[in-house]
Design a protein around this motif. Structure first.
Motif, mmCIF file in Angstrom:
data_model
loop_
_atom_site.group_PDB
_atom_site.id
_atom_site.type_symbol
_atom_site.label_atom_id
_atom_site.label_comp_id
_atom_site.label_asym_id
_atom_site.label_seq_id
_atom_site.Cartn_x
_atom_site.Cartn_y
_atom_site.Cartn_z
ATOM 1 N N TYR A 39 -4.495 6.467 -9.782
ATOM 2 C CA TYR A 39 -4.266 5.024 -9.878
ATOM 3 C C TYR A 39 -5.788 4.809 -10.091
ATOM 4 O O TYR A 39 -6.798 5.306 -9.482
ATOM 5 C CB TYR A 39 -4.043 4.517 -8.632
ATOM 6 C CG TYR A 39 -2.511 5.095 -8.074
ATOM 7 C CD1 TYR A 39 -1.451 4.543 -8.600
ATOM 8 C CD2 TYR A 39 -2.552 6.243 -7.373
ATOM 9 C CE1 TYR A 39 -0.148 5.033 -8.088
ATOM 10 C CE2 TYR A 39 -1.057 6.676 -6.992
ATOM 11 C CZ TYR A 39 -0.012 6.068 -7.252
ATOM 12 O OH TYR A 39 1.308 6.484 -7.065
ATOM 13 N N ASP A 43 -6.922 -1.322 -9.518
ATOM 14 C CA ASP A 43 -5.560 -1.465 -8.971
ATOM 15 C C ASP A 43 -5.614 -1.427 -7.520
ATOM 16 O O ASP A 43 -4.645 -1.953 -6.906
ATOM 17 C CB ASP A 43 -4.361 -0.527 -9.785
ATOM 18 C CG ASP A 43 -4.535 -0.830 -11.130
ATOM 19 O OD1 ASP A 43 -4.864 -2.055 -11.873
ATOM 20 O OD2 ASP A 43 -4.095 -0.154 -12.062
ATOM 21 N N VAL A 44 -6.155 -0.124 -7.034
ATOM 22 C CA VAL A 44 -6.005 0.128 -5.721
ATOM 23 C C VAL A 44 -6.721 -0.991 -4.825
ATOM 24 O O VAL A 44 -6.169 -1.324 -3.894
ATOM 25 C CB VAL A 44 -6.800 1.459 -5.350
ATOM 26 C CG1 VAL A 44 -6.925 1.398 -3.814
ATOM 27 C CG2 VAL A 44 -5.951 2.606 -5.977
ATOM 28 N N ALA A 46 -7.210 -4.008 -5.634
ATOM 29 C CA ALA A 46 -6.444 -5.356 -5.903
ATOM 30 C C ALA A 46 -5.272 -5.296 -4.835
ATOM 31 O O ALA A 46 -5.098 -6.161 -4.271
ATOM 32 C CB ALA A 46 -5.813 -5.458 -7.168
ATOM 33 N N GLU A 47 -4.398 -4.254 -4.962
ATOM 34 C CA GLU A 47 -3.481 -4.154 -3.882
ATOM 35 C C GLU A 47 -3.955 -4.278 -2.287
ATOM 36 O O GLU A 47 -3.333 -4.955 -1.513
ATOM 37 C CB GLU A 47 -2.888 -2.843 -3.899
ATOM 38 C CG GLU A 47 -1.446 -2.683 -2.994
ATOM 39 C CD GLU A 47 -0.476 -1.619 -3.531
ATOM 40 O OE1 GLU A 47 0.268 -1.127 -2.627
ATOM 41 O OE2 GLU A 47 -0.639 -1.097 -4.500
ATOM 42 N N ARG A 49 -6.610 -5.945 -1.506
ATOM 43 C CA ARG A 49 -6.856 -7.276 -1.054
ATOM 44 C C ARG A 49 -5.582 -8.107 -0.733
ATOM 45 O O ARG A 49 -5.840 -9.193 -0.014
ATOM 46 C CB ARG A 49 -7.808 -7.796 -2.357
ATOM 47 C CG ARG A 49 -9.135 -7.434 -2.435
ATOM 48 C CD ARG A 49 -9.860 -8.100 -3.484
ATOM 49 N NE ARG A 49 -9.298 -8.128 -4.626
ATOM 50 C CZ ARG A 49 -9.920 -7.033 -5.640
ATOM 51 N NH1 ARG A 49 -10.682 -6.185 -4.846
ATOM 52 N NH2 ARG A 49 -9.452 -6.976 -6.708
ATOM 53 N N CYS A 50 -4.444 -7.916 -1.412
ATOM 54 C CA CYS A 50 -3.626 -8.449 -1.024
ATOM 55 C C CYS A 50 -2.683 -7.964 0.225
ATOM 56 O O CYS A 50 -2.147 -9.022 0.902
ATOM 57 C CB CYS A 50 -2.351 -8.069 -2.122
ATOM 58 S SG CYS A 50 -2.424 -8.809 -3.852
ATOM 59 N N ILE A 51 -3.011 -6.872 0.842
ATOM 60 C CA ILE A 51 -2.523 -6.634 1.980
ATOM 61 C C ILE A 51 -3.547 -7.082 3.064
ATOM 62 O O ILE A 51 -3.161 -7.603 4.119
ATOM 63 C CB ILE A 51 -2.645 -5.080 2.141
ATOM 64 C CG1 ILE A 51 -1.562 -4.484 1.270
ATOM 65 C CG2 ILE A 51 -2.258 -4.488 3.582
ATOM 66 C CD1 ILE A 51 -1.584 -2.710 0.997
#
Length: 53
Positions: A39, A43-44, A46-47, A49-51
């Motif tokens: 990955y 992308d890692v 960004a994900e 930061r969402c969590i």
């Protein structure tokens, strides 16, 4: 004092480092053969930061 220093060599940290070394020896060849999904770092992140904003 010597006993204290000696005890550091048998620490759990040494066991963790040995386990990571073994995992790296297993994973790097699989990565080089193209057998693992990778990955993009952005992308890692960004994900993640969402969590945990």
């Amino acid at each position: 004092m010597g006993l204290l220093v000696e005890s550091l060599h048998d620490s759990p940290l040494a066991e963790v480092e040995a386990a990571w070394a073994k995992e790296i020896e297993r994973c790097v060849p699989a990565y080089e053969r193209g057998e693992v999904q990778t990955y993009a770092a952005e992308d890692v992140y960004a994900e993640a930061r969402c969590i945990a904003p």
